[in-house]
Design a protein around this motif. Structure first.
Motif, PDB file in Angstrom:
ATOM      1  N   ASP A  14      50.529  48.548  46.426  1.00 35.70           N
ATOM      2  CA  ASP A  14      50.174  47.161  46.728  1.00 35.70           C
ATOM      3  C   ASP A  14      48.695  46.919  46.423  1.00 35.70           C
ATOM      4  OD1 ASP A  14      50.470  44.507  47.707  1.00 35.70           O
ATOM      5  OD2 ASP A  14      49.820  45.135  49.709  1.00 35.70           O
ATOM      6  N   ALA A  15      47.849  47.879  46.768  1.00 38.02           N
ATOM      7  CA  ALA A  15      46.408  47.754  46.493  1.00 38.02           C
ATOM      8  C   ALA A  15      46.153  47.680  44.994  1.00 38.02           C
ATOM      9  CB  ALA A  15      45.647  48.928  47.108  1.00 38.02           C
ATOM     10  N   ALA A  16      46.814  48.522  44.215  1.00 37.92           N
ATOM     11  CA  ALA A  16      46.613  48.519  42.758  1.00 37.92           C
ATOM     12  C   ALA A  16      47.031  47.182  42.155  1.00 37.92           C
ATOM     13  CB  ALA A  16      47.388  49.674  42.120  1.00 37.92           C
ATOM     14  N   VAL A  17      48.142  46.623  42.635  1.00 40.80           N
ATOM     15  CA  VAL A  17      48.603  45.320  42.152  1.00 40.80           C
ATOM     16  C   VAL A  17      47.592  44.236  42.519  1.00 40.80           C
ATOM     17  CG1 VAL A  17      50.362  43.531  42.478  1.00 40.80           C
ATOM     18  CG2 VAL A  17      51.050  45.915  42.140  1.00 40.80           C
ATOM     19  N   LYS A  18      47.080  44.268  43.754  1.00 39.13           N
ATOM     20  CA  LYS A  18      46.110  43.250  44.191  1.00 39.13           C
ATOM     21  C   LYS A  18      44.792  43.383  43.425  1.00 39.13           C
ATOM     22  CE  LYS A  18      47.684  41.470  48.415  1.00 39.13           C
ATOM     23  NZ  LYS A  18      48.627  41.739  49.237  1.00 39.13           N
ATOM     24  N   ILE A  19      44.367  44.610  43.150  1.00 40.49           N
ATOM     25  CA  ILE A  19      43.146  44.818  42.363  1.00 40.49           C
ATOM     26  C   ILE A  19      43.318  44.212  40.977  1.00 40.49           C
ATOM     27  CG2 ILE A  19      41.790  46.602  41.167  1.00 40.49           C
ATOM     28  CD1 ILE A  19      42.154  48.289  43.781  1.00 40.49           C
ATOM     29  N   GLU A  20      44.464  44.449  40.371  1.00 43.73           N
ATOM     30  CA  GLU A  20      44.745  43.871  39.049  1.00 43.73           C
ATOM     31  C   GLU A  20      44.711  42.347  39.116  1.00 43.73           C
ATOM     32  OE1 GLU A  20      48.537  43.633  36.016  1.00 43.73           O
ATOM     33  OE2 GLU A  20      48.330  45.420  37.268  1.00 43.73           O
ATOM     34  N   GLN A  21      45.327  41.751  40.146  1.00 49.60           N
ATOM     35  CA  GLN A  21      45.335  40.296  40.293  1.00 49.60           C
ATOM     36  C   GLN A  21      43.922  39.754  40.497  1.00 49.60           C
ATOM     37  OE1 GLN A  21      48.008  39.959  43.616  1.00 49.60           O
ATOM     38  NE2 GLN A  21      49.824  39.780  42.317  1.00 49.60           N
ATOM     39  N   LEU A  22      43.130  40.424  41.325  1.00 52.40           N
ATOM     40  CA  LEU A  22      41.750  40.002  41.547  1.00 52.40           C
ATOM     41  C   LEU A  22      40.967  40.025  40.243  1.00 52.40           C
ATOM     42  CD1 LEU A  22      40.982  41.898  44.862  1.00 52.40           C
ATOM     43  CD2 LEU A  22      40.788  39.424  44.548  1.00 52.40           C
ATOM     44  N   PHE A  23      41.121  41.110  39.494  1.00 52.48           N
ATOM     45  CA  PHE A  23      40.355  41.315  38.265  1.00 52.48           C
ATOM     46  C   PHE A  23      40.705  40.281  37.197  1.00 52.48           C
ATOM     47  CE2 PHE A  23      38.487  43.171  34.626  1.00 52.48           C
ATOM     48  CZ  PHE A  23      37.692  44.243  34.995  1.00 52.48           C
ATOM     49  N   VAL A  24      41.996  40.146  36.900  1.00 47.42           N
ATOM     50  CA  VAL A  24      42.386  39.332  35.738  1.00 47.42           C
ATOM     51  C   VAL A  24      42.661  37.875  36.068  1.00 47.42           C
ATOM     52  CG1 VAL A  24      43.285  41.321  34.477  1.00 47.42           C
ATOM     53  CG2 VAL A  24      44.838  39.938  35.843  1.00 47.42           C
ATOM     54  N   LEU A  32      42.224  36.065  39.960  1.00 45.06           N
ATOM     55  CA  LEU A  32      41.556  35.383  41.072  1.00 45.06           C
ATOM     56  C   LEU A  32      40.047  35.231  40.891  1.00 45.06           C
ATOM     57  CD1 LEU A  32      41.787  34.075  43.862  1.00 45.06           C
ATOM     58  CD2 LEU A  32      41.328  36.316  44.838  1.00 45.06           C
ATOM     59  N   LEU A  33      39.337  36.307  40.580  1.00 46.80           N
ATOM     60  CA  LEU A  33      37.882  36.206  40.443  1.00 46.80           C
ATOM     61  C   LEU A  33      37.465  35.315  39.270  1.00 46.80           C
ATOM     62  CD1 LEU A  33      36.709  39.798  41.419  1.00 46.80           C
ATOM     63  CD2 LEU A  33      36.612  37.725  42.792  1.00 46.80           C
ATOM     64  N   PRO A  34      38.111  35.424  38.102  1.00 48.25           N
ATOM     65  CA  PRO A  34      37.755  34.494  37.025  1.00 48.25           C
ATOM     66  C   PRO A  34      38.081  33.037  37.368  1.00 48.25           C
ATOM     67  CG  PRO A  34      38.841  36.416  36.112  1.00 48.25           C
ATOM     68  CD  PRO A  34      38.991  36.501  37.615  1.00 48.25           C
ATOM     69  N   ARG A  35      39.250  32.797  37.970  1.00 49.40           N
ATOM     70  CA  ARG A  35      39.675  31.424  38.254  1.00 49.40           C
ATOM     71  C   ARG A  35      38.893  30.811  39.417  1.00 49.40           C
ATOM     72  NH1 ARG A  35      43.492  30.341  41.769  1.00 49.40           N
ATOM     73  NH2 ARG A  35      44.433  32.391  41.559  1.00 49.40           N
ATOM     74  N   ARG A  36      38.753  31.566  40.505  1.00 54.01           N
ATOM     75  CA  ARG A  36      38.136  31.013  41.717  1.00 54.01           C
ATOM     76  C   ARG A  36      36.612  30.958  41.648  1.00 54.01           C
ATOM     77  NH1 ARG A  36      39.516  33.227  47.774  1.00 54.01           N
ATOM     78  NH2 ARG A  36      38.085  31.884  48.900  1.00 54.01           N
ATOM     79  N   PHE A  37      36.003  31.955  40.973  1.00 52.85           N
ATOM     80  CA  PHE A  37      34.549  32.031  40.971  1.00 52.85           C
ATOM     81  C   PHE A  37      33.927  31.893  39.579  1.00 52.85           C
ATOM     82  CE2 PHE A  37      35.957  34.409  44.719  1.00 52.85           C
ATOM     83  CZ  PHE A  37      35.268  33.717  45.709  1.00 52.85           C
ATOM     84  N   GLY A  38      34.760  31.793  38.537  1.00 52.54           N
ATOM     85  CA  GLY A  38      34.249  31.576  37.193  1.00 52.54           C
ATOM     86  C   GLY A  38      33.679  32.809  36.511  1.00 52.54           C
ATOM     87  N   PHE A  39      34.002  33.995  37.000  1.00 54.07           N
ATOM     88  CA  PHE A  39      33.507  35.217  36.369  1.00 54.07           C
ATOM     89  C   PHE A  39      34.234  35.485  35.062  1.00 54.07           C
ATOM     90  CE2 PHE A  39      32.377  36.293  40.816  1.00 54.07           C
ATOM     91  CZ  PHE A  39      31.027  36.537  40.625  1.00 54.07           C
TER      92      PHE A  39
END
Length: 193
Positions: free
Chosen positions: A41-51, A53-60
């Motif tokens: 579950d952690a690996a899946v969430k890390i992948e989601q954050l990386f590709v 959530l972080l780009p979409r929510r914070f513009g990274f």
């Protein structure tokens, strides 16, 4: 000075449990906690954050984000996380060259990290922790061409190839001294040793 990261770090250094906002709390913070049920579950969430959530929510940009893990091995170690992230960020394309080096497969566009000091490579040397991007592959001569963070282009051949790792995820140890705009820190009971 206003960063929640500073407050959290001081709490940890002083043996206090930090109050880190949950990612779903709606709190506007530069640090947040994502709970998980297990390593997969952690690996899946890390992948989601990386590709996503972080780009979409914070513009990274994807190049601004790095996963830190305390270990090399395991589902949440950098070896497995790098393979997972590589598959999403630089997917295998049958028409593009790739180069297998040991257990790693390098593709054009991969983010890489040099693992040792090599004073002979690239004229002025390449050093432990230097990062770059694979910009070319010569399969016939088993060569990788990497553009380093400082703009130098380095050709890796022979044993020098084994001095490279993928660098979507790096160890906490290797990250020391780095300036990373967005960090995903993987901490889990599986790291308990």
């Amino acid at each position: 000075e206003e960063s929640a990261i500073t407050r959290i770090a001081h709490n940890i250094n002083n043996n206090h449990i930090p109050q880190i906002p949950d990612s779903n709390s709606g709190v506007n913070s530069d640090a947040f906690f994502v709970g998980v049920d297990g390593p997969e579950d952690a690996a899946v969430k890390i992948e989601q954050l990386f590709v996503d959530l972080l780009p979409r929510r914070f513009g990274f940009n994807l190049s601004d984000i790095t996963v830190l893990s305390p270990m090399n091995k395991g589902e949440l170690g950098i070896l497995a996380l790098n393979k997972r992230l590589q598959a999403r960020i630089v997917p295998e394309n049958a028409g593009l060259p790739k180069l297998n080096v040991g257990e790693l497969e390098f593709r054009i566009g991969d983010r890489v990290c040099h693992r040792v000091n090599n004073y002979q490579l690239g004229g002025s040397g390449v050093f432990n922790g230097d990062q770059g991007k694979v910009i070319g592959i010569d399969q016939a001569n088993r060569a990788l061409f990497v553009e380093l963070w400082d703009g130098r282009e380095i050709e890796y051949t022979g044993d020098d190839l084994f001095q490279l790792d993928l660098a979507y995820a790096i160890t906490v140890h290797r990250s020391q001294g780095s300036e990373i705009p967005a960090v995903i820190l993987a901490l889990h009971d599986s790291h308990s040793i």
